[in-house]
Motif scaffolding. Structure first.
Motif, PDB file in Angstrom:
ATOM      1  N   ASP A 124      40.736  20.450  30.292  1.00  0.00           N
ATOM      2  CA  ASP A 124      41.567  19.305  29.925  1.00  0.00           C
ATOM      3  C   ASP A 124      42.546  18.965  31.041  1.00  0.00           C
ATOM      4  N   SER A 125      42.946  17.711  31.076  1.00  0.00           N
ATOM      5  CA  SER A 125      43.952  17.272  32.040  1.00  0.00           C
ATOM      6  C   SER A 125      45.317  17.819  31.657  1.00  0.00           C
ATOM      7  N   ALA A 126      46.122  18.156  32.669  1.00  0.00           N
ATOM      8  CA  ALA A 126      47.449  18.710  32.406  1.00  0.00           C
ATOM      9  C   ALA A 126      48.450  17.634  32.003  1.00  0.00           C
ATOM     10  N   SER A 127      48.279  16.429  32.548  1.00  0.00           N
ATOM     11  CA  SER A 127      49.239  15.359  32.267  1.00  0.00           C
ATOM     12  C   SER A 127      48.632  14.034  32.678  1.00  0.00           C
ATOM     13  N   ILE A 128      49.348  12.968  32.368  1.00  0.00           N
ATOM     14  CA  ILE A 128      48.979  11.636  32.844  1.00  0.00           C
ATOM     15  C   ILE A 128      50.139  11.099  33.664  1.00  0.00           C
ATOM     16  N   LEU A 129      49.834  10.732  34.892  1.00  0.00           N
ATOM     17  CA  LEU A 129      50.827  10.202  35.822  1.00  0.00           C
ATOM     18  C   LEU A 129      50.899   8.692  35.667  1.00  0.00           C
ATOM     19  N   PHE A 130      52.117   8.164  35.548  1.00  0.00           N
ATOM     20  CA  PHE A 130      52.331   6.723  35.439  1.00  0.00           C
ATOM     21  C   PHE A 130      53.094   6.234  36.672  1.00  0.00           C
ATOM     22  N   LEU A 131      52.594   5.136  37.247  1.00  0.00           N
ATOM     23  CA  LEU A 131      53.245   4.506  38.392  1.00  0.00           C
ATOM     24  C   LEU A 131      53.565   3.053  38.054  1.00  0.00           C
ATOM     25  N   LYS A 132      54.605   2.554  38.678  1.00  0.00           N
ATOM     26  CA  LYS A 132      54.947   1.136  38.585  1.00  0.00           C
ATOM     27  C   LYS A 132      54.776   0.532  39.964  1.00  0.00           C
ATOM     28  N   HIS A 133      54.257  -0.676  40.012  1.00  0.00           N
ATOM     29  CA  HIS A 133      54.144  -1.299  41.327  1.00  0.00           C
ATOM     30  C   HIS A 133      54.743  -2.704  41.294  1.00  0.00           C
ATOM     31  N   GLN A 134      55.473  -3.023  42.340  1.00  0.00           N
ATOM     32  CA  GLN A 134      56.028  -4.345  42.564  1.00  0.00           C
ATOM     33  C   GLN A 134      55.681  -4.747  43.982  1.00  0.00           C
ATOM     34  N   GLN A 135      54.943  -5.859  44.091  1.00  0.00           N
ATOM     35  CA  GLN A 135      54.477  -6.325  45.401  1.00  0.00           C
ATOM     36  C   GLN A 135      53.734  -5.223  46.152  1.00  0.00           C
ATOM     37  N   LEU A 136      52.912  -4.480  45.395  1.00  0.00           N
ATOM     38  CA  LEU A 136      52.070  -3.420  45.946  1.00  0.00           C
ATOM     39  C   LEU A 136      52.874  -2.288  46.579  1.00  0.00           C
ATOM     40  N   GLN A 137      54.060  -2.051  46.061  1.00  0.00           N
ATOM     41  CA  GLN A 137      54.861  -0.891  46.424  1.00  0.00           C
ATOM     42  C   GLN A 137      54.917   0.021  45.203  1.00  0.00           C
ATOM     43  N   PHE A 138      54.365   1.232  45.301  1.00  0.00           N
ATOM     44  CA  PHE A 138      54.274   2.132  44.160  1.00  0.00           C
ATOM     45  C   PHE A 138      55.535   2.968  44.005  1.00  0.00           C
ATOM     46  N   GLN A 139      55.988   3.093  42.759  1.00  0.00           N
ATOM     47  CA  GLN A 139      57.117   3.949  42.420  1.00  0.00           C
ATOM     48  C   GLN A 139      56.713   4.835  41.242  1.00  0.00           C
ATOM     49  N   PRO A 140      56.985   6.149  41.304  1.00  0.00           N
ATOM     50  CA  PRO A 140      56.632   7.026  40.186  1.00  0.00           C
ATOM     51  C   PRO A 140      57.553   6.790  38.990  1.00  0.00           C
ATOM     52  N   MET A 141      56.962   6.654  37.810  1.00  0.00           N
ATOM     53  CA  MET A 141      57.744   6.509  36.591  1.00  0.00           C
ATOM     54  C   MET A 141      57.936   7.859  35.911  1.00  0.00           C
ATOM     55  N   GLY A 142      56.948   8.734  36.056  1.00  0.00           N
ATOM     56  CA  GLY A 142      57.011  10.037  35.410  1.00  0.00           C
ATOM     57  C   GLY A 142      55.653  10.417  34.863  1.00  0.00           C
ATOM     58  N   GLU A 143      55.602  11.559  34.191  1.00  0.00           N
ATOM     59  CA  GLU A 143      54.356  12.059  33.615  1.00  0.00           C
ATOM     60  C   GLU A 143      54.582  12.438  32.158  1.00  0.00           C
ATOM     61  N   LEU A 144      53.539  12.263  31.370  1.00  0.00           N
ATOM     62  CA  LEU A 144      53.523  12.732  29.995  1.00  0.00           C
ATOM     63  C   LEU A 144      52.564  13.913  29.942  1.00  0.00           C
ATOM     64  N   TYR A 145      53.068  15.070  29.477  1.00  0.00           N
ATOM     65  CA  TYR A 145      52.351  16.338  29.601  1.00  0.00           C
ATOM     66  C   TYR A 145      51.719  16.770  28.289  1.00  0.00           C
ATOM     67  N   SER A 146      50.659  17.568  28.424  1.00  0.00           N
ATOM     68  CA  SER A 146      50.055  18.235  27.279  1.00  0.00           C
ATOM     69  C   SER A 146      50.799  19.538  27.016  1.00  0.00           C
ATOM     70  N   HIS A 147      51.031  19.859  25.739  1.00  0.00           N
ATOM     71  CA  HIS A 147      51.712  21.097  25.365  1.00  0.00           C
ATOM     72  C   HIS A 147      50.745  22.143  24.807  1.00  0.00           C
ATOM     73  N   LEU A 148      49.502  21.757  24.599  1.00  0.00           N
ATOM     74  CA  LEU A 148      48.544  22.698  24.035  1.00  0.00           C
ATOM     75  C   LEU A 148      47.969  23.582  25.136  1.00  0.00           C
TER      76      LEU A 148
END
Length: 321
Positions: free
Chosen positions: A233-257
């Motif tokens: 299983d995947s450990a987490s899902i990474l979320f990014l935000k982009h504005q004018q093709l500039q990526f910024q990390p928003m954070g990750e939502l993790y699995s606890h199982l």
């Protein structure tokens, strides 16, 4: 290489309005489902000369010369004519067997990845960007990483790949008036990470405006072979935000199982279908991680966990009945 040295094949067109099917004799084999695009009364298909068919795992391996077939739809007929040499456009050949390809806007993007093995360090990782309609031309963009995933960001693109133990997200500007044509912006690098899901539905993009939006992708630790997405299983899902093709990390939502219950793929199945993906629903952000659904909440430019549901416990209760 002459097109007739490619694998003989037949391409069928199946109308959904009740009309009769039609076909045309062709050469070569497509890479995967992303090798096709019908647009402006033409069917575009990216093919290679040496492909072993669609049997289990075979589409993951291809090699040989690479061409774009561009066929006017009126050429399909019930008498099954043969394609002509003028219908082929020869393209640069990629090194390696794990080829990725995607049509985005007026461009075809393709390159070579690491397939399902361990990440490999390469000095040169070319991404080929072919403009197939107006003023056809091939652009070559050198990347710092492999080409393991190509996704559309509206009319632009993002290339996901690895270099050593790190995972790269590189935005590619396609809608540009620059004389140099398509170009890359700065990459976002998630250190010590790899893709947690290689299937196409593991990635999602939510546009919020012109060159503005959210994207999400399952991840796991680096230095792991990619085939583990079939068993781990995947450990987490990474979320990014982009504005004018500039990526910024928003954070990750993790699995606890830590361990997963075995329900015989009735509710969650990492093998055949994958069980991790980001979800954007009516202004809300979720992460499906095995037997958990985690909701995130955006505060400023960061994403935090709001609540989660662990439905493995529900399944266990049902089994006990």
């Amino acid at each position: 290489k002459d097109a007739r040295n490619f694998t003989n094949s037949t391409l069928y067109r199946m109308p959904l309005n009740g009309e009769s099917p039609s076909a045309i004799k062709t050469f070569g084999s497509p890479i995967d489902q992303f090798s096709f695009l019908e647009k402006n009364q033409h069917l575009n298909v990216l093919v290679r000369s040496d492909v072993s068919g669609d049997a289990m795992w075979h589409p993951e391996i291809s090699s040989g010369d690479t061409v774009l077939m561009r066929i006017p739809l009126q050429r399909f007929s019930r008498r099954v004519d043969e394609i002509t040499k003028s219908d082929f456009r020869k393209l640069p050949k990629v090194e390696g067997y794990a080829m990725q390809n995607r049509f985005v806007g007026d461009y075809l993007l393709y390159g070579s990845g690491n397939s399902w093995g361990y990440a490999q360090e390469k000095k040169r990782n070319p991404l080929y960007v072919y403009r197939y309609e107006k003023n056809p031309r091939t652009f070559t963009i050198d990347l710092e990483h492999s080409v393991d995933r190509i996704e559309a960001l509206a009319n632009d693109a993002v290339i996901v790949g690895t270099q050593k133990n790190d995972l790269y997200f590189t935005p590619i500007a396609l809608e540009t008036h620059s004389y140099r044509g398509p170009y890359r912006n700065a990459s976002f690098i998630r250190q010590n990470a790899s893709q947690g899901e290689l299937r196409s539905h593991g990635f999602f993009y939510k546009p919020l405006g012109t060159r503005n939006g959210y994207l999400g992708l399952p991840v796991r630790g680096g230095s792991r072979p990619s085939y583990e997405h079939l068993t781990q299983d995947s450990a987490s899902i990474l979320f990014l935000k982009h504005q004018q093709l500039q990526f910024q990390p928003m954070g990750e939502l993790y699995s606890h199982l830590k361990g997963r219950p075995d329900d015989g793929c009735q509710a969650s199945c990492v093998d055949w279908y994958g069980n991790a993906r980001p979800l954007f629903l009516k202004g809300r952000i979720f992460a499906l991680l095995g037997y958990e659904i985690v909701e995130g909440q955006v505060q400023g430019n960061r994403l935090f966990e709001k609540r989660r549901v662990d439905y493995s416990k529900i399944i266990q209760k049902i089994k006990k009945r």
